[in-house]
Design an enzyme around this catalytic site. Structure first.
Site, PDB file in Angstrom:
ATOM      1  N   ARG A  58       8.286  -3.956 -66.883  1.00 13.30           N
ATOM      2  CA  ARG A  58       8.694  -2.414 -66.759  1.00 13.30           C
ATOM      3  C   ARG A  58       8.954  -1.937 -68.040  1.00 13.30           C
ATOM      4  NH1 ARG A  58      14.469  -5.622 -65.711  1.00 13.30           N
ATOM      5  NH2 ARG A  58      15.358  -5.432 -67.999  1.00 13.30           N
ATOM      6  N   TYR A 101      11.509  -5.886 -47.899  1.00 14.52           N
ATOM      7  CA  TYR A 101      10.267  -6.278 -47.054  1.00 14.52           C
ATOM      8  C   TYR A 101       9.409  -7.289 -47.613  1.00 14.52           C
ATOM      9  CZ  TYR A 101       6.039  -5.741 -44.887  1.00 14.52           C
ATOM     10  OH  TYR A 101       4.801  -6.013 -44.088  1.00 14.52           O
ATOM     11  N   ALA A 136       0.681  -1.247  -0.087  1.00 14.95           N
ATOM     12  CA  ALA A 136       0.099   0.063  -0.118  1.00 14.95           C
ATOM     13  C   ALA A 136       0.799   1.408   0.014  1.00 14.95           C
ATOM     14  CB  ALA A 136      -1.077   0.018   1.119  1.00 14.95           C
ATOM     15  N   GLY A 137       2.077   1.123   0.300  1.00 13.48           N
ATOM     16  CA  GLY A 137       2.968   2.126   0.372  1.00 13.48           C
ATOM     17  C   GLY A 137       3.180   3.184  -1.004  1.00 13.48           C
ATOM     18  N   ARG A 181      10.336   7.666  -2.396  1.00 12.44           N
ATOM     19  CA  ARG A 181      11.622   7.788  -2.888  1.00 12.44           C
ATOM     20  C   ARG A 181      11.880   7.383  -4.293  1.00 12.44           C
ATOM     21  NH1 ARG A 181      14.108   4.691   1.868  1.00 12.44           N
ATOM     22  NH2 ARG A 181      11.955   4.087   2.344  1.00 12.44           N
ATOM     23  N   ALA A 187      17.674  -8.346 -54.034  1.00 11.27           N
ATOM     24  CA  ALA A 187      18.076  -7.102 -53.098  1.00 11.27           C
ATOM     25  C   ALA A 187      16.977  -5.940 -53.648  1.00 11.27           C
ATOM     26  CB  ALA A 187      19.545  -6.365 -53.189  1.00 11.27           C
TER      27      ALA A 187
HETATM   28  C1  UD1 Z   1       9.861  -2.354   7.878  1.00  5.25           C
HETATM   29  C2  UD1 Z   1       9.969  -2.787   9.030  1.00  5.25           C
HETATM   30  C3  UD1 Z   1      11.557  -2.945   9.635  1.00  5.25           C
HETATM   31  C4  UD1 Z   1      12.382  -3.630   8.391  1.00  5.25           C
HETATM   32  C5  UD1 Z   1      11.975  -3.128   7.148  1.00  5.25           C
HETATM   33  C6  UD1 Z   1      12.459  -4.034   6.119  1.00  5.25           C
HETATM   34  C7  UD1 Z   1       8.010  -2.181  10.436  1.00  5.25           C
HETATM   35  C8  UD1 Z   1       7.500  -1.330  11.475  1.00  5.25           C
HETATM   36  N1  UD1 Z   1       9.352  -1.926  10.014  1.00  5.25           N
HETATM   37  O1  UD1 Z   1      10.361  -0.939   7.821  1.00  5.25           O
HETATM   38  O2  UD1 Z   1      11.770  -3.572  10.787  1.00  5.25           O
HETATM   39  O3  UD1 Z   1      13.448  -3.750   8.743  1.00  5.25           O
HETATM   40  O4  UD1 Z   1      10.643  -2.983   6.688  1.00  5.25           O
HETATM   41  O5  UD1 Z   1      12.447  -3.573   4.619  1.00  5.25           O
HETATM   42  O6  UD1 Z   1       7.378  -3.207   9.977  1.00  5.25           O
HETATM   43  N2  UD1 Z   1       2.917  -0.861   3.828  1.00  5.25           N
HETATM   44  C9  UD1 Z   1       1.699  -0.823   3.737  1.00  5.25           C
HETATM   45  N3  UD1 Z   1       0.713   0.016   4.558  1.00  5.25           N
HETATM   46  C10 UD1 Z   1       1.495   0.804   5.656  1.00  5.25           C
HETATM   47  C11 UD1 Z   1       2.769   0.595   5.398  1.00  5.25           C
HETATM   48  C12 UD1 Z   1       3.502   0.038   4.775  1.00  5.25           C
HETATM   49  O7  UD1 Z   1       1.057  -1.638   2.946  1.00  5.25           O
HETATM   50  O8  UD1 Z   1       0.514   1.433   6.281  1.00  5.25           O
HETATM   51  C13 UD1 Z   1       3.749  -1.409   3.137  1.00  5.25           C
HETATM   52  C14 UD1 Z   1       4.610  -0.945   2.152  1.00  5.25           C
HETATM   53  O9  UD1 Z   1       4.150  -0.697   0.820  1.00  5.25           O
HETATM   54  C15 UD1 Z   1       6.023  -1.692   2.040  1.00  5.25           C
HETATM   55  C16 UD1 Z   1       5.851  -2.758   3.358  1.00  5.25           C
HETATM   56  O10 UD1 Z   1       4.701  -2.361   3.818  1.00  5.25           O
HETATM   57  O11 UD1 Z   1       5.723  -2.940   1.105  1.00  5.25           O
HETATM   58  C17 UD1 Z   1       6.951  -2.035   4.232  1.00  5.25           C
HETATM   59  O12 UD1 Z   1       6.641  -0.531   4.597  1.00  5.25           O
HETATM   60  P1  UD1 Z   1       7.688   0.536   4.782  1.00  5.25           P
HETATM   61  O13 UD1 Z   1       7.075   1.722   5.331  1.00  5.25           O
HETATM   62  O14 UD1 Z   1       8.667   0.741   3.892  1.00  5.25           O
HETATM   63  O15 UD1 Z   1       8.550  -0.109   6.139  1.00  5.25           O
HETATM   64  P2  UD1 Z   1      10.057   0.172   6.667  1.00  5.25           P
HETATM   65  O16 UD1 Z   1       9.990   1.318   7.201  1.00  5.25           O
HETATM   66  O17 UD1 Z   1      10.986  -0.001   5.537  1.00  5.25           O
HETATM   67 CA    CA Z   2      10.745  -0.316   3.079  1.00  4.68          CA
END
Ligand code: UD1
Ligand code: CA
Length: 457
Positions: free
Chosen positions: A440, A366, A10-11, A15, A380
């Site tokens: 031709r 072609y 969901a993230g 970056r 050719a």
């Molecule tokens: C997370 C872990 C951390 C670990 C790291 C490894 C937690 C609190 N931390 O941190 O310990 O070392 O991953 O990569 O779990 N996501 C959702 N919904 C949300 C938040 C996140 O679907 O509300 C998904 C993101 O899209 C991603 C994954 O969960 O695919 C990880 O989320 P992210 O925010 O990247 O966690 P990190 O800070 O990397």
């Molecule tokens: Ca991550």
């Protein structure tokens, strides 16, 4: 005990600095999420649930045809919150495996080890040793390195002493469903990010007296997260190394394993040689002794034994027989079948056509919507005029026909077996077998004709 896989996706992926949702960014030609789905699918789970949020509709569209359960997380309130959303109506006796949409190189074998611990009733956490653990959650053990795992501390919440720990949380875990449901409901957002951390369930499990197992990843590469374009490129390098390693192991000669791209599946026979800077896409199979020279792009094609693809060719699809020679600079478009020992030379384009044994199309030509027999020579600069502005028409050329240079074959048209077509002809009616056909205007010379001259300024 069945497995339900939950993939967190969901993230936003800020970056990546892109309008494309993170999990749709291509790695070796396929979206990140597809790699994770492939690893998950290898476990034959009962169900795969994908938590989506940012750009969720696009993600759903991209994977619309799959048997997936989509869970919408409207607000991203942390990994613990995401998992909680996904656990509704989960069979209590299942094991839940949590994967991340942005950890694409994970291997089924590693996941099997993780799931096995959860089947034994434990909370199994996948960990790894990272030379540079910055940004990752750290594994906290009781009484030092050998002790049991008691908690995970996020980088932002860690003390300097905890930050010095190199054992990190990959984020992936497996747990019996009932225990996981109970624990995620107890999570609190009392941390630096005001988020519900899934990682806090480790401390909860320890408090409940539940066994917590740390399972070591097979390699650091398989658990690397993709958060920006540099990591995406790095993941691409790891994946390339994995694939080229297998090819080299199988006896394929890669002139430079660092300079080849395989976006799909590539099967090779014995004694295949691939020069640098070749891109393979989709399903490609190369027969024994095939040679592919530099800067070619080959997708969804089968190349028979002994065939050589010279440099700078584009093969968009094709069923190519044995001992063919293609290029340099040839383009093979979809719907092409070449029997054995066919030659396509430089600047030759072929589309939706079949070419018979020992036939040659060597230069600047072609061929579209044509059926060409055996031992035909196409001179050719010959063009099949297959398109009348509205419809496509067929050209048929019989065995042993000889088409002179610079001929236009206005389809639909048939050239009989053994026919010869004079150079420069525009053929719009069928040519009989065995005869010379010329179409031709007669050559004339105009006596006394003067070339125009420039008037000096
Ligand atoms: C997370 C872990 C951390 C670990 C790291 C490894 C937690 C609190 N931390 O941190 O310990 O070392 O991953 O990569 O779990 N996501 C959702 N919904 C949300 C938040 C996140 O679907 O509300 C998904 C993101 O899209 C991603 C994954 O969960 O695919 C990880 O989320 P992210 O925010 O990247 O966690 P990190 O800070 O990397
Ligand atoms: Ca991550």
């Amino acid at each position: 005990m069945a497995t339900t896989v939950v993939i967190l996706a969901a993230g936003q992926g800020k970056r990546m600095r892109s309008s494309l949702p993170k999990v749709l960014h291509p790695l070796a030609g396929r979206p990140l999420l597809e790699h994770v789905l492939a690893a998950a699918g290898a476990l034959k789970p009962r169900e795969i649930r994908v938590v989506h949020g940012h750009g969720g509709e696009r993600v759903k569209e991209a994977f619309g045809s799959r048997a997936l359960t989509w869970v919408h997380q409207a607000e991203q309130r942390g990994t613990g919150h995401a998992v909680r959303q996904a656990l509704a109506r989960i069979p209590a006796r299942d094991v839940v495996l949590v994967l991340y949409g942005d950890v694409p190189l994970i291997q089924p074998e590693t996941l099997r080890r993780l799931v096995a611990r959860a089947r034994a009733g434990q909370l199994a956490v996948l960990t790894a040793e990272f030379a540079d653990p910055a940004g990752y959650g750290r594994i906290i053990r009781s009484g030092g390195k050998r002790g049991g795992i008691v908690a995970i501390v996020e980088d932002r919440d860690a003390t300097p002493a905890q930050r010095a720990i190199h054992e990190i949380n990959t984020g992936l875990l497996a747990c019996p469903a009932a225990a996981l449901s109970r624990m995620v409901r107890r999570l609190r957002a009392d941390n630096a990010q005001k988020e519900y951390y899934l990682t806090d369930i480790i401390a909860l499990a320890v408090r409940d007296g539940m066994g917590v197992a740390a399972v070591a990843a097979g390699s650091a590469a398989e658990v690397m997260g993709v958060n920006d374009k540099a990591q995406l490129a790095e993941a691409g390098r790891h994946l390339r190394q994995r694939i080229t390693g297998e090819l080299l192991q199988a006896g394929v000669t890669l002139i430079d394993p660092e300079r080849i791209d395989i976006h799909g599946s590539l099967r090779c026979g014995r004694d295949v040689t691939i020069y640098p800077n070749v891109l393979f896409e989709g399903d490609v199979s190369l027969g024994d002794g095939v040679v592919v020279e530099p800067f070619s792009r080959i997708r969804n094609a089968r190349l028979g034994a002994g065939t050589v693809v010279h440099s700078h060719c584009v093969i968009e699809a094709g069923d190519i027989g044995r001992d063919c020679e293609i290029g340099p600079y040839a383009r093979v478009r979809p719907g092409v079948v070449l029997a054995g020992d066919v030659k396509l030379g430089n600047f030759v384009e072929v589309k939706k056509s079949a070419i018979g044994l020992h036939s040659k199309v060597n230069h600047l030509t072609y061929i579209g919507d044509a059926t060409i027999g055996e031992r035909v020579n196409v001179g050719a600069g010959t063009i099949t005029c297959n398109y009348d502005g509205a419809n496509k028409h067929q050209t048929v050329i019989g065995d042993r026909a000889f088409i002179g240079s610079g001929v236009e074959l206005v389809a639909p048209v048939t050239i009989g077996a053994g026919a010869t077509i004079g150079a420069g002809s525009t053929i719009s009616k069928d040519a009989p077998p065995g005869e010379l056909t010329v179409a031709r205007s007669k050559q004339i010379s105009i006596p006394g004709w003067k070339r125009p001259v420039k008037t000096p300024k």
